[in-house]
Enzyme design. Structure first.
Site, mmCIF file in Angstrom:
data_model
loop_
_atom_site.group_PDB
_atom_site.id
_atom_site.type_symbol
_atom_site.label_atom_id
_atom_site.label_comp_id
_atom_site.label_asym_id
_atom_site.label_seq_id
_atom_site.Cartn_x
_atom_site.Cartn_y
_atom_site.Cartn_z
ATOM 1 C CB SER A 1 -0.924 0.003 1.225
ATOM 2 O OG SER A 1 -0.147 -0.099 2.403
ATOM 3 C CG ASN B 1 -17.488 25.828 -23.371
ATOM 4 O OD1 ASN B 1 -18.555 26.271 -23.803
ATOM 5 N ND2 ASN B 1 -16.590 25.252 -24.144
ATOM 6 C CB SER C 1 -15.140 25.862 -28.179
ATOM 7 O OG SER C 1 -15.085 25.064 -29.340
ATOM 8 C CE1 TYR D 1 -6.089 -3.295 8.911
ATOM 9 C CE2 TYR D 1 -5.194 -5.494 8.532
ATOM 10 C CZ TYR D 1 -5.318 -4.174 8.150
ATOM 11 O OH TYR D 1 -4.690 -3.724 7.024
ATOM 12 C CE LYS E 1 -4.083 3.338 5.263
ATOM 13 N NZ LYS E 1 -4.864 2.086 5.059
ATOM 14 C CB THR F 1 -41.190 25.499 -7.986
ATOM 15 O OG1 THR F 1 -42.317 25.919 -8.762
ATOM 16 C CG2 THR F 1 -41.099 26.374 -6.735
ATOM 17 C CG HIS F 2 -42.106 22.062 -10.762
ATOM 18 N ND1 HIS F 2 -42.277 20.751 -10.391
ATOM 19 C CD2 HIS F 2 -42.880 22.798 -9.925
ATOM 20 C CE1 HIS F 2 -43.135 20.681 -9.378
ATOM 21 N NE2 HIS F 2 -43.508 21.920 -9.069
ATOM 22 C CE LYS G 1 -20.002 26.304 -26.544
ATOM 23 N NZ LYS G 1 -20.362 24.891 -26.494
ATOM 24 C CD GLU H 1 -19.519 22.243 -18.417
ATOM 25 O OE1 GLU H 1 -20.403 22.060 -19.250
ATOM 26 O OE2 GLU H 1 -18.357 22.551 -18.730
HETATM 27 N N1 ARG Z 1 -1.094 -1.205 5.429
HETATM 28 C C1 ARG Z 1 -2.032 -1.676 6.372
HETATM 29 C C2 ARG Z 1 -3.357 -0.934 6.220
HETATM 30 O O1 ARG Z 1 -3.349 0.098 5.667
HETATM 31 C C3 ARG Z 1 -1.514 -1.473 7.765
HETATM 32 C C4 ARG Z 1 -2.034 -2.447 8.744
HETATM 33 C C5 ARG Z 1 -1.462 -3.776 8.472
HETATM 34 N N2 ARG Z 1 -1.805 -4.715 9.488
HETATM 35 C C6 ARG Z 1 -1.666 -6.016 9.304
HETATM 36 N N3 ARG Z 1 -2.028 -6.787 10.265
HETATM 37 N N4 ARG Z 1 -1.240 -6.516 8.176
HETATM 38 O O2 ARG Z 1 -4.402 -1.408 6.607
#
Ligand code: ARG
Length: 474
Positions: free
Chosen positions: A36, A298, A290, A330, A338, A168-169, A296, A303
């Site tokens: 990660s 825009n 454009s 966990y 994340k 409205t509408h 134009k 948007e």
């Molecule tokens: N990279 C992991 C996460 O974001 C950290 C926690 C890892 N824990 C484990 N028991 N492997 O969730």
């Protein structure tokens, strides 16, 4: 920090049976799906902050020596600086930011680095980092919200008496003031501020010291680390502490509602800028041309605010689905929290800044707004109200009579204010000249003085109250 992530696990050992589809061998694929670091490298400051608090507590409790502790604390500062200078190579076999920091610490201070992880697990560590990040993000977004709110309030004050059709509408309904219209967004965004503040208050507890899931036999002081990290208190249950991600969900939900409001404002800007309206224009700063049509201009920024709302609502849905089937405690699924969190924080910050920019940049065409109020029989309700107030008709009868008068005016191609008295009396004989007092657009708007109404005096007072709620400028 370099973006390239080295993956050295068994590049050459491709499985004979199913390996044809894969460029790398099974171990390399495992390293790639498991890592990660490409995402959580962003938590380096929070990881070091959490580790330092943990280390100080370990020293204070006599769990590690003063000497080792001091080496760890100084080493962590050096690791953070090295990360910031891009000197730490990212490696998929080191999985995540936590192992990268520890490995970098080991390189710098040797053996003592191995004592930092006493009475801690990556499970409580990542949960702590996440909350530190989220709290900071919430504070940053709150400042951005205040910026947008003050821009809206300032424009509302300027346009307190500017009339335009209220819809409205998306059908012209009654005249309103543009200031009143803008203050509607102030209300929505203040509630968004409240939702983010609620999220902050609920998430501001420390998971640190929950260890892997069950707590620890070391004599740790969770109150101390909680305080050091600015948390109000330690989380009460260690299993909850390592597996709770509802703080992220709550943020994504509140952020999704905020995005929805920004998207509605953006959509209105798009409508106001469109050919049929031309109520406002944006400068080159917030529009694009454009490549083929020279005429134009825009509203791309608007948007994109509208468009980005989709991914933010998706972030909530995605994470909710990730979490919904997870047993205590966990599981690696949680690592997927994340990307949606970071993406949402970044895009909301951009959307808020772009919205504030557009609100400040917008040129309001008061004449076109006023002109749009003519012809739509926008004061028909005022006429019906007059029939009730002055002639004592029940509202339903007044509504019917006004309908006939609108029909007459439409047939004669004139506005209600221009309909001859004889025409009026043909529908309701008791109508007199007094009726013409309530039919002009400005009169209609000025008369709506009820609490929360659109009268300019109400709008000015509401803007002043909103400004007071914002507090002093930072
Ligand atoms: N990279 C992991 C996460 O974001 C950290 C926690 C890892 N824990 C484990 N028991 N492997 O969730």
């Amino acid at each position: 920090m370099s973006d390239a992530i080295e993956n050295r696990a068994d590049e050459n050992r491709v499985n004979d049976l199913w390996g044809g589809r894969f460029a790398a061998g099974p171990a390399a694929i495992m390293a790639e799906i498991n890592a990660s670091i490409g995402v959580d490298k962003r938590l380096v400051a929070e990881d070091v902050e959490g580790s330092k608090a943990h280390c100080r507590m370990l020293i204070a409790q006599g769990i590690i020596s003063q000497e080792d502790g001091a080496a760890i604390l100084a080493g962590l500062d050096r690791v953070l600086a090295a990360f910031r200078r891009g000197e730490i190579a990212l490696k998929s076999e080191l999985e995540d930011i936590h192992m990268h920091v520890e490995a970098a610490l080991q390189e710098r201070i040797g053996e003592a680095a191995g004592r930092l992880h006493t009475a801690r697990s990556r499970n409580d560590q990542v949960a702590t980092d996440l909350r530190l990040f989220l709290r900071r993000a919430l504070d940053r977004l709150d400042r951005a919200l205040v910026e947008l709110l003050s821009a809206l309030i300032a424009r509302a004050e300027e346009e307190a008496a500017t009339v335009l059709p209220g819809h409205t509408h998306l059908q012209a309904a009654q005249p309103v003031t543009f200031g009143h219209h803008l203050l509607a967004y102030v209300e929505m965004l203040e509630r968004d501020r409240g939702r983010l503040a609620d999220c902050r208050a609920r998430m501001n507890e420390s998971p640190l010291g929950a260890a892997a899931l069950a707590g620890t036999s070391f004599p740790i002081d969770r109150e101390m680390t909680a305080r050091a990290l600015g948390f109000v208190r330690p989380m009460r249950n260690s299993m909850d502490a390592v597996s709770a991600r509802d703080c992220v969900l709550e943020f994504l939900a509140a952020g999704g509602i905020l995005a929805t409001h920004l998207s509605r404002l953006a959509e209105e800007i798009v409508i106001w800028m469109s050919e049929g309206f031309r109520f406002v224009s944006l400068s080159d700063a917030f529009t694009t041309g454009s490549s083929i049509m020279p005429q134009k201009r825009n509203p791309d920024a608007a948007e994109l605010v509208r468009g980005k709302t989709g991914r933010i609502l998706g972030a909530f849905t995605g994470l909710a689905i990730t979490l919904k089937g997870l047993p205590m405690t966990y599981a690696k699924d949680m690592q997927e929290d994340k990307e949606p969190l970071f993406d949402t924080v970044d895009n909301l910050a951009l959307m808020l800044a772009a919205s504030a920019g557009m609100v400040r940049d917008m040129t309001v065409d008061r004449a076109r707004m006023r002109a749009a109020c003519a012809g739509g029989f926008l004061t028909a309700t005022d006429l019906a109200d007059w029939l009730v107030r002055v002639l004592g008709l029940p509202f339903r009868r007044a509504h019917r009579a006004t309908g006939s008068l609108v029909q007459r005016a439409e047939a004669l191609g004139c506005d209600l204010a221009e309909l001859p008295l004889a025409e009026m009396q043909a529908v309701e004989p008791r109508i007199d000249r007094g009726v013409y007092d309530v039919l002009p657009i400005e009169r209609s708007v000025a008369s709506r003085t009820s609490l929360g109404g659109t009268a300019p005096e109400r709008v000015r007072a509401a803007a002043a109250a909103a400004r007071a709620r914002l507090g002093p400028a930072p």
